[in-house]
Structures are given as structure tokens and as C-alpha cells.
Enzyme design. Structure first.
Site, PDB file in Angstrom:
ATOM      1  N   CYS A 286       0.837  -1.203   0.000  1.00 60.99           N
ATOM      2  CA  CYS A 286       0.000   0.000   0.000  1.00 60.99           C
ATOM      3  C   CYS A 286       0.874   1.257   0.000  1.00 60.99           C
ATOM      4  O   CYS A 286       1.669   1.454   0.931  1.00 60.99           O
ATOM      5  CB  CYS A 286      -0.914   0.001   1.222  1.00 60.99           C
ATOM      6  SG  CYS A 286      -1.864   1.527   1.405  1.00 60.99           S
TER       7      CYS A 286
ATOM      8  N   LYS B  19     -10.722  -7.890   6.738  1.00 63.98           N
ATOM      9  CA  LYS B  19     -10.193  -7.149   7.882  1.00 63.98           C
ATOM     10  C   LYS B  19     -10.706  -7.734   9.194  1.00 63.98           C
ATOM     11  O   LYS B  19     -11.888  -8.046   9.321  1.00 63.98           O
ATOM     12  CB  LYS B  19     -10.605  -5.678   7.779  1.00 63.98           C
ATOM     13  CG  LYS B  19     -10.129  -4.998   6.506  1.00 63.98           C
ATOM     14  CD  LYS B  19     -10.817  -3.668   6.288  1.00 63.98           C
ATOM     15  CE  LYS B  19     -10.441  -3.086   4.934  1.00 63.98           C
ATOM     16  NZ  LYS B  19     -11.192  -1.849   4.631  1.00 63.98           N
TER      17      LYS B  19
ATOM     18  N   VAL C 272      -5.476   1.412   6.128  1.00 64.82           N
ATOM     19  CA  VAL C 272      -4.112   1.576   6.603  1.00 64.82           C
ATOM     20  C   VAL C 272      -3.542   2.835   5.949  1.00 64.82           C
ATOM     21  O   VAL C 272      -3.963   3.202   4.850  1.00 64.82           O
ATOM     22  CB  VAL C 272      -3.242   0.338   6.267  1.00 64.82           C
ATOM     23  CG1 VAL C 272      -3.679  -0.861   7.076  1.00 64.82           C
ATOM     24  CG2 VAL C 272      -3.245   0.007   4.777  1.00 64.82           C
TER      25      VAL C 272
ATOM     26  N   GLU D   6      -4.397   8.108   9.036  1.00 73.10           N
ATOM     27  CA  GLU D   6      -4.245   8.830   7.771  1.00 73.10           C
ATOM     28  C   GLU D   6      -2.768   9.097   7.448  1.00 73.10           C
ATOM     29  O   GLU D   6      -1.963   9.474   8.293  1.00 73.10           O
ATOM     30  CB  GLU D   6      -5.052  10.125   7.741  1.00 73.10           C
ATOM     31  CG  GLU D   6      -6.547   9.908   7.976  1.00 73.10           C
ATOM     32  CD  GLU D   6      -7.198   8.982   6.951  1.00 73.10           C
ATOM     33  OE1 GLU D   6      -6.691   8.881   5.814  1.00 73.10           O
ATOM     34  OE2 GLU D   6      -8.214   8.345   7.290  1.00 73.10           O
ATOM     35  N   SER D   7      -2.480   8.919   6.152  1.00 72.81           N
ATOM     36  CA  SER D   7      -1.089   8.863   5.694  1.00 72.81           C
ATOM     37  C   SER D   7      -0.355  10.190   5.763  1.00 72.81           C
ATOM     38  O   SER D   7       0.877  10.201   5.822  1.00 72.81           O
ATOM     39  CB  SER D   7      -1.041   8.332   4.258  1.00 72.81           C
ATOM     40  OG  SER D   7      -1.683   9.229   3.362  1.00 72.81           O
TER      41      SER D   7
END
Length: 253
Positions: free
Chosen positions: A35, A62, A75, A89-90
Site C-alpha cells: 500500500c 479485515k 491503513v 491517515e497517511s
């Protein structure tokens, strides 16, 4: 504990037990090995040398308990303070880590420079939807040329925005560099698969993008970035399965 311990562990899925909370001083990152959004958190933790462990999650099956870490079940998610705190959150996780460990800050503390890095990341992020559209065109020739053209346009725009060695505008990579790299890495993997790919898998992305080519080689060669990445053959293999509709989240393990 080493940085990114367990990065190549097998996924936990529905029916698997919830792991014990991370011990004090350890930062747990919930991840999926392929990801690009989760990889942002991995790269940041690696570059900042944050003691961390990685738990990989099956994104199609999940575990029920995972929704207590991330309400959408996505993720990445960061877990800390013995499971009492979660950050998701990325783009938020890297900024949080910078605030938590200011001695190794990557995102500028100056308010103006900070905003400029965030705005630049938003502009560069045009590569993400263009990538997914081009990926779907791998097995469907309808509209393929238009989808390839949109991805090339995202690269052309990035080439213009790269006015120095790095998007940070400084002598070393910064927030925008580290967070956008995973998206370009996915295009690199895809360049090995796409029919009549507009990009070179040998000198990615190709001679039409000399600044981006140098930038990509430099980022890819940074040990901390490499430690947070999957090898090319793994990424290509995963996306071959992904494009067939049968993603194997434990590919190569």
C-alpha cells in the site's frame, strides 16, 4: 526494538486474534506491504529512526477488532502509549511524528514553509488517481491511450515542479519527497506490466523526465527508504495478481 520490526510479517485477517498492545516506547504501524499510503508512515518512521513494529492487515478480510484502530478499517494507523492512542491517515501520521520527535523534524516548523510543502504534496498527488486508472487499463484496451496520457501529464507537471534536486527545495529530501515517493514507486512497478508502457522500466521514468529520473534514483537509494519498501520483483508480482482481481497480501512470504 529495531525500526520497522515485522515489516514482512504475514497479514492478520478476520478471525485472527488481536495482538497485545505495543509496550511503552514502541510505536506500532498497521500496514499492508504493497500500500503506497501506508508506506508513507513506514518511510517517515524509518528516516526518523522511530522504534516501531509493523502489523500487516488483510484489506479484503479485515479483523473486526481493527476498526477500533481505524474507524474505516484502512491503513496506515499508528498505535502508541500501550494501545491508548491511535493516529490515522497517511499525511497526519508523519506530521504527528514530527511533532513528537522535533529533533529530527522533516516538515518545516516555519508556518509558511510547512503550508507550501503540504500544498506541493497535494499537487503531486495527481499521480495517484492517474496511476489507478492506468492500472485498470492494463487488461482493458478501451480508453487506454487517454488513461496513459493522464498519467504522463501528472509526470510532466511534477517535472516542472521539481526545481532542484528535491521537492523540499533544499539539499535533502523533505515531507513532499518522502510522502509522494511511494506513488511513483507503484508506477515504476506498473511499468514492468503495462502493455506499451509510456515509461521506461530500465531508466524510470524515461528520457523525457530527466529531473524526475534523478530524483527517483536518489530516493530509491536512500537506505531508510529502501528499508520501508518492497523489492521490485515483489511489487511487480503483487500487482500482476492485483490486476487479475486476486491480490495476495502475503505475496512472496
Amino acid at each position: 526494538m529495531p525500526v520497522l520490526a515485522g515489516i514482512n510479517s504475514k497479514v492478520l485477517k478476520n478471525g485472527d486474534s488481536e495482538p497485545s498492545p505495543p509496550p511503552a516506547g514502541i510505536y506500532r504501524i498497521y500496514n499492508m506491504r504493497f500500500c503506497p499510503w501506508a508506506q508513507r508512515a513506514l518511510i517517515y518512521a524509518s528516516v526518523k529512526n522511530v522504534p516501531s513494529e509493523v502489523i500487516n492487515i488483510h484489506l479484503k478480510e479485515k479483523p473486526d477488532w481493527y476498526f477500533s484502530k481505524h474507524y474505516k478499517g484502512q491503513v496506515p494507523a499508528l498505535e502508541l502509549d500501550e494501545g491508548k492512542k491511535h493516529v490515522i491517515e497517511s499525511a497526519h501520521i508523519p506530521e504527528y511524528l514530527d511533532d513528537l520527535f522535533p529533533e529530527s523534524r522533516i516538515l518545516p516548523s516555519d508556518p509558511y514553509e510547512k503550508v507550501q510543502q503540504k500544498l506541493l504534496l497535494e499537487r503531486l498527488a495527481a499521480v495517484a488517481p492517474a496511476f489507478y486508472a492506468a492500472a485498470q487499463a492494463a487488461n482493458n484496451p478501451e480508453g487506454r491511450d487517454e488513461k496513459y496520457a493522464a498519467l504522463v501529464k501528472a509526470f510532466e507537471d511534477a517535472e516542472k515542479l521539481l526545481t532542484g534536486d528535491f521537492f523540499s527545495g533544499k539539499a535533502k529530501p523533505g515531507f513532499a519527497d518522502y510522502l509522494i515517493f511511494p506513488n511513483y514507486q507503484r508506477v515504476f512497478w506498473l511499468s514492468h506490466i503495462l502493455p506499451n508502457s509510456p515509461f521506461s522500466s530500465e531508466s524510470f521514468p524515461g528520457p523525457n523526465f530527466p529531473k524526475l529520473a534523478k530524483w527517483y534514483r536518489t530516493l530509491d537509494s536512500i537506505p531508510e527508504v529502501a528499508a520501508a519498501s518492497q523489492p521490485t520483483e515483489m511489487g511487480v508480482g503483487f500487482f500482476n495478481d492485483y490486476l487479475k482481481g486476486t491480490p495476495n497480501y502475503d505475496y512472496g512470504l
